[in-house]
Design a protein around this motif. Structure first.
Motif, mmCIF file in Angstrom:
data_model
loop_
_atom_site.group_PDB
_atom_site.id
_atom_site.type_symbol
_atom_site.label_atom_id
_atom_site.label_comp_id
_atom_site.label_asym_id
_atom_site.label_seq_id
_atom_site.Cartn_x
_atom_site.Cartn_y
_atom_site.Cartn_z
ATOM 1 N N MET A 164 5.507 4.444 1.957
ATOM 2 C CA MET A 164 5.970 5.667 2.604
ATOM 3 C C MET A 164 6.775 5.348 3.853
ATOM 4 N N LEU A 165 6.273 4.434 4.679
ATOM 5 C CA LEU A 165 6.987 4.075 5.906
ATOM 6 C C LEU A 165 8.300 3.387 5.593
ATOM 7 N N SER A 185 0.835 -1.194 0.000
ATOM 8 C CA SER A 185 0.000 0.000 0.000
ATOM 9 C C SER A 185 0.875 1.252 0.000
ATOM 10 N N ALA A 186 0.250 2.381 -0.266
ATOM 11 C CA ALA A 186 0.982 3.643 -0.302
ATOM 12 C C ALA A 186 1.581 3.948 1.069
ATOM 13 N N ARG A 187 0.842 3.646 2.124
ATOM 14 C CA ARG A 187 1.366 3.893 3.475
ATOM 15 C C ARG A 187 2.561 3.003 3.759
ATOM 16 N N ALA A 188 2.500 1.748 3.350
ATOM 17 C CA ALA A 188 3.628 0.840 3.570
ATOM 18 C C ALA A 188 4.854 1.310 2.803
ATOM 19 N N ARG A 209 10.738 6.090 4.641
ATOM 20 C CA ARG A 209 11.113 6.894 5.808
ATOM 21 C C ARG A 209 12.045 6.109 6.728
#
Length: 84
Positions: free
Chosen positions: A30-31, A25-28, A34
């Motif tokens: 992004m994390l 996913s996009a959140r995965a 980071r």
């Protein structure tokens, strides 16, 4: 196109779940980006429990409420007696 063609084109979740490669996913993503530069500090699975504060018993709460009600009744009675 017939109705049957639409049924064949309909997205099938079983087919999607059986896919060999699943994009994160996009959140995965992004994390992961980071954390590659600045990894998170280790943290315990659960936070330390807060100290247990003993609760007041129910009769103490009842006495406090009834005392406040009695004080209000007495104050209103006293105020009514003072007015001519």
């Amino acid at each position: 196109m017939s109705v049957q063609d639409d049924g064949e084109r309909e997205f099938d979740l079983r087919w999607a779940d059986a896919a060999e490669h699943k994009e994160p996913s996009a959140r995965a993503r992004m994390l992961a980006a980071r954390w590659k530069e600045n990894p998170p500090d280790p943290a315990p699975f659960r936070a330390a429990p807060e100290p247990v504060v003993p609760r007041r018993s129910s009769w103490v709460s009842t006495v406090i409420v009834l005392g406040c009600v009695a004080a209000v009744i007495l104050l209103l009675g006293w105020a009514q007696m003072r007015t001519p």
